[in-house]
Design an enzyme around this catalytic site. Structure first.
Site, PDB file in Angstrom:
ATOM      1  N   HIS A  49       0.822  -1.209   0.000  1.00 53.76           N
ATOM      2  CA  HIS A  49       0.000   0.000   0.000  1.00 53.76           C
ATOM      3  C   HIS A  49       0.857   1.261   0.000  1.00 53.76           C
ATOM      4  O   HIS A  49       0.519   2.251  -0.633  1.00 53.76           O
ATOM      5  CB  HIS A  49      -0.922  -0.020   1.228  1.00 53.76           C
ATOM      6  N   HIS A  95     -10.207   2.635  -0.763  1.00 53.64           N
ATOM      7  CA  HIS A  95     -10.387   2.227   0.632  1.00 53.64           C
ATOM      8  C   HIS A  95     -11.201   0.938   0.614  1.00 53.64           C
ATOM      9  O   HIS A  95     -12.275   0.841   1.202  1.00 53.64           O
ATOM     10  CB  HIS A  95     -11.074   3.334   1.443  1.00 53.64           C
TER      11      HIS A  95
END
Length: 736
Positions: A49, A95
């Site tokens: 990420h 998300h």
């Protein structure tokens, strides 16, 4: 009092998402066993990420420069110049994992995070968009997830005070265990007042701004880099909790200290919280950072250094402050009721040093944490080419009109009104075109300029042929911006894929990136920001490859934007672009014929550019009265949408004999638009288009209150509208 160090076991290393070879790299780098806090810091900074370790190599092939690009990838958001010392700041980010576990808070904090990325750069947010991918409607969790995510997106955006103006919603069984929530934010800034994250100057104070630090979101970034299993619901404590009202205060306070010239560098605390913001500011500025965690404002007593460094509590910023401005900056933050604490300073050492309770909890090389993190060239295999489907080999199970009735109210093609009516899409008073059209149009200040905004991708094309699918996602964004009269300028991307350790999945990512890059070059729309979300799979089954493309275009005069609604009866309907009747990977082939197969439609980028330029010219000259791009569902679906929007019908000619009817009406050939023109301008338009080599055919005219094809039964526009609007509210109400 010194606390007893935690033993670093292989199980502990694995639980932090670090591979054995990565841990060996850490040992070699620092020459000793890391502390628990240091292990947590490496875990946060070296996960997928934050480090993009699987994708960085291939992202280098994307075009990122143009004369109007002020800031490309690598900062909190991208920045483009639109003239008059005005700049547009924008980015899209995922998300996904948090939204599956806790849909309301996951989606809400996704919106909050992307808004911070934009106002960290010195921009006031003016619009949000989103791309939402859910599982099959019949899956037991889907309705709950749709409800929570839509409420979360709306709840945060509406409370913060930014309009949500457009996006995508899709349903597919491949997202059953892994939904996608991609949020995009767009802001307006002065072109000569853009704020960056790179620290400068030794001994400069590092200031913590915003809300207090709690235990929410610890390991959020690591969770976003892992695959899901049946126990993922247990990870709910790692989902952050958002407060849009605190974020609104943070926005105003940040813009005020920026205007007061207090800021050297500023970074939002997003994924990996205090760790990534401090490391990125130091590493980008070739400086070390010393942090004293005793100074960090905390929400809960007894927090450890490990917890403080990895917390992803929301509505927080880190700033390198001009020392002489300390009192002024502190007064501004106190006025807005927000925390302001000097928690460290920059150093010349290139070390990241963290102290807590009088002890050094971490002492690490800052560059190797940040821009020198691991980089992988993962094995990848090209997706095998699928055969071209010949339309004459496809026997239509039902007639053209019956197929239209079924498709216009299907989960894939029905109206998304139920979703966007929960968003405040007009707050701020600058929304010119609301959701439901090809692209949103937002006025800039008092005009005359406007922005055209869209989010696009067709995942089934990307799986069938990643290269063509990548090209098509960019081309679709280009067409949508063009269809409202905008000139496409730049793109942000959100690359959602499965497990990159599987060569066929890595091949999808590489193929899509090649297609995206080629389309961006051809259509002169560079990538200025983006996000990569990998490991989107559950129990070994990956999502459809979903490289969401967020497009931004400029209108010199927002009053000259076009809409898709038919405007008057008696106007000529023109089909611009070449139609071959391409049924491979079409909605018709899947939902009417029950076949998910074939090569997707190829994208001719020269035709896209040529046809788009001509359509924009027709809009700007006032010749075109309505414009719609053709995409999912093909020609007849687009005609129905124009008729429904304008409450005006159409009398349509039968298709050419060379193309079978179901392929003519439902094929998904690219680079096509529908345009209406007044009857007295038809001849002039056809002559001009022929002169520049743009395929154009009059296929009918606007008339009455039915959609009628020569030789077929007419269908009432009101009946079509009812079918189009009914499915989603019925489904969410438990009736579908």
């Amino acid at each position: 009092m010194s606390s007893k160090p935690t033993p670093i076991t292989p199980e502990l290393v694995a639980s932090h998402g670090l591979k054995p070879d990565e841990y060996q790299r850490i040992l070699k780098l620092i020459g000793r066993e890391p502390s628990l806090t240091e292990l947590g810091i490496f875990s946060a900074m070296w996960n997928e990420h934050c480090s993009y370790k699987s994708s960085r190599l291939h992202l280098k092939g994307l075009p990122t420069k143009a004369p109007w690009v002020l800031q490309g990838p690598g900062e909190n958001a991208g920045v483009i110049d639109i003239g008059d010392n005005e700049a547009i700041v924008f980015k899209m980010e995922s998300h996904n994992h948090p939204s599956f576990i806790e849909p309301y808070q996951g989606a809400a904090t996704g919106v909050g995070g992307i808004l911070r990325d934009v106002f960290t750069m010195g921009a006031r947010p003016i619009a949000c968009l989103n791309a939402l991918s859910f599982g099959a409607p019949e899956h037991p969790k889907t309705r709950h997830l749709v409800s929570g995510v839509v409420a979360g997106v709306g709840g945060y955006g509406n409370s913060f005070g930014v309009p949500t103006v457009g996006g995508q919603v899709r349903f597919d069984t491949r997202y059953d265990g892994n939904i996608l929530v991609n949020a995009m934010a767009v802001g307006l800034a002065d072109a000569d007042k853009i704020f960056l994250a790179a620290a400068s100057g030794v001994g400069m104070p590092i200031v913590y701004l915003g809300s207090k630090t709690g235990r929410d979101g610890i390991h959020g970034a690591s969770m976003a880099s892992a695959v899901f299993d049946d126990d993922s619901a247990e990870k709910r404590p790692t989902v952050q909790v958002g407060d849009p009202f605190a974020e609104k205060l943070l926005l105003e306070a940040c813009l005020e200290i920026m205007a007061a010239d207090c800021v050297i560098a500023i970074q939002d605390m997003g994924a990996a919280g205090l760790t990534s913001s401090a490391v990125e500011m130091g590493a980008k500025g070739n400086l070390g950072v010393d942090l004293d965690l005793d100074k960090v404002p905390t929400r809960e007593p007894g927090m450890t250094a490990y917890e403080m460094m990895l917390s992803e509590s929301q509505e927080r910023m880190l700033m390198v402050l001009k020392p002489e401005k300390e009192r002024e900056a502190e007064a501004i933050f106190k006025k807005w009721g927000l925390d302001f604490a000097i928690v460290g300073h920059t150093t010349p050492t290139l070390r990241f040093v963290v102290k807590h309770g009088g002890e050094v909890k971490a002492d690490l090389p800052i560059k190797e944490l940040g821009d020198e993190a691991p980089l992988y060239d993962r094995p990848h295999v090209e997706t095998p080419k699928l055969p071209i489907i010949h339309a004459r080999d496809i026997k239509p199970p039902i007639g053209v009109v019956e197929a239209l009735e079924k498709l216009i109210g299907s989960p894939e093609l029905c109206s998304r009104r139920w979703v966007w009516e929960q968003y405040d899409h007009v707050i701020g008073g600058n929304t010119v075109q609301r959701p439901g059209g090809d692209a949103a149009v937002v006025r800039i200040k008092d005009g005359p300029k406007g922005l055209a905004l869209t989010v696009d991708v067709t995942p089934r094309y990307c799986e069938a042929d990643p290269y063509e699918g990548g090209k098509q996602a960019v081309a679709e964004a280009y067409r949508n911006i063009t269809a409202v009269g905008g000139k496409p300028l730049a793109i942000t991307d959100n690359l959602n894929f499965g497990n990159p350790e599987r060569p066929e999945i890595m091949g999808q990512l590489v193929g899509c990136l090649k297609g995206i890059a080629e389309a961006c070059v051809a259509l002169e729309a560079p990538i200025v920001s983006g996000n990569v979300s990998l490991y989107n799979e559950t129990n070994g089954r990956g999502i459809l490859p979903t490289p969401s493309i967020g497009g931004v275009g400029l209108l010199d005069d927002f009053t000259k934007s076009a809409t898709l609604a038919f405007k008057a009866a008696g106007e000529a309907i023109l089909l611009i672009g070449e139609t071959r009747g391409w049924l491979g990977q079409s909605v018709y082939l899947r939902d009417i014929c029950g076949r998910e197969e074939g090569a997707p439609p190829p994208v001719n980028l020269d035709a896209e550019k040529r046809n788009g330029t001509v359509v924009r010219g027709m809009i700007h000259s006032g010749t075109a009265t309505a414009v719609h791009d053709l995409s999912d569902g093909g020609l007849l679906i687009a005609l129905a949408e124009m008729a429904i929007a304008g409450h005006i019908g159409a009398a349509l000619d039968a298709g050419p004999e060379a193309i079978v009817p179901h392929a003519w009406w439902f094929g998904e050939d690219q680079a096509r638009y529908l345009v209406t023109v007044p009857a007295d301008e038809l001849l002039g338009v056809l002559t001009k288009l022929k002169a520049v080599g743009v395929p154009c055919l009059q296929i009918g005219k606007t008339a009455g209150h039915t959609l009628s094809i020569a030789g077929e039964r007419a269908i009432d526009i009101k009946a079509l509208e009812h079918a189009h609007e009914a499915w989603l509210p019925n489904y969410m109400g438990g009736k579908a």
